[in-house]
Design a protein around this motif. Structure first.
Motif, short mmCIF file in Angstrom:
data_model
loop_
_atom_site.label_atom_id
_atom_site.label_comp_id
_atom_site.label_asym_id
_atom_site.label_seq_id
_atom_site.Cartn_x
_atom_site.Cartn_y
_atom_site.Cartn_z
N THR A 210 79.80 22.80 32.29
CA THR A 210 81.02 22.07 32.63
C THR A 210 82.11 22.53 31.67
O THR A 210 81.83 23.20 30.67
N ALA A 211 83.33 22.15 31.96
CA ALA A 211 84.45 22.49 31.08
C ALA A 211 85.44 21.33 31.08
O ALA A 211 85.54 20.59 32.06
N ILE A 212 86.15 21.20 29.98
CA ILE A 212 87.19 20.18 29.85
C ILE A 212 88.45 20.88 29.35
O ILE A 212 88.42 21.60 28.35
N TYR A 213 89.55 20.67 30.08
CA TYR A 213 90.83 21.26 29.70
C TYR A 213 91.76 20.16 29.20
O TYR A 213 91.93 19.14 29.87
N THR A 214 92.33 20.37 28.04
CA THR A 214 93.33 19.44 27.51
C THR A 214 94.58 20.22 27.15
O THR A 214 94.52 21.40 26.81
N ALA A 215 95.70 19.53 27.24
CA ALA A 215 96.98 20.12 26.86
C ALA A 215 97.92 18.98 26.48
O ALA A 215 97.77 17.86 26.98
N ASP B 90 98.25 13.84 30.67
CA ASP B 90 97.85 12.53 30.16
C ASP B 90 96.38 12.44 29.80
O ASP B 90 96.01 11.91 28.76
N SER B 91 95.53 12.93 30.68
CA SER B 91 94.10 12.85 30.41
C SER B 91 93.46 14.22 30.65
O SER B 91 93.95 15.01 31.45
N PRO B 92 92.38 14.50 29.96
CA PRO B 92 91.72 15.80 30.11
C PRO B 92 91.28 16.06 31.55
O PRO B 92 90.94 15.14 32.28
N PHE C 97 92.99 26.55 38.59
CA PHE C 97 93.74 25.43 38.01
C PHE C 97 94.88 25.92 37.12
O PHE C 97 96.02 25.48 37.23
N LEU C 98 94.58 26.88 36.24
CA LEU C 98 95.60 27.38 35.32
C LEU C 98 96.69 28.16 36.04
O LEU C 98 97.87 28.07 35.68
#
Length: 121
Positions: free
Chosen positions: A6-11, A15-17, A77-78
């Motif tokens: 799995t992966a989690i993207y934050t920036a 608001d939420s990952p 997504f990116l």
């Protein structure tokens, strides 16, 4: 027990990952949708010499294919985020055909001549 990547993207601007999970019904392959050579190069007769081999039906081979699928999800997504950012900053309107032509010319020059992007602008 089978582990699935799995992966989690934050920036800072979200608001939420964003969590990325693989679907159980999804087919996985090492031939990623977003990791191939560009359509422009393919249309010009180019060949992907770095195309990965098919995965083996082993735990590591399946993990390799799942990671490629996960990478595709992240890349899509990116790419969408970049498109939205470009539109938000006014880069999406106006001279669409001219802008597309400039992008294609830039890509051609980089691929054919090894020209650095800074040299063109």
């Amino acid at each position: 027990m089978k582990l699935t990547p799995t992966a989690i993207y934050t920036a800072p601007d979200i608001d939420s990952p964003k969590h990325f999970h693989l679907s159980k019904n999804e087919d996985h392959s090492t031939n990623g949708k977003t990791t191939q050579i560009s359509d422009i190069v393919i249309k010009a007769g180019g060949e992907d010499r770095d195309k990965p081999s098919d995965h083996k039906d082993t735990p590591l081979g399946n993990l390799r294919a799942e990671l490629t699928t996960l990478q595709d999800h992240l890349n899509i997504f990116l790419t969408e985020r970049m498109k939205l950012e470009k539109l938000k900053n006014g880069g999406g309107g106006g001279g669409g055909d001219n802008n597309k032509s400039n992008e294609q010319d830039l890509e051609r020059r980089i691929l054919d001549e090894g020209v650095e992007e800074e040299e063109i602008e």
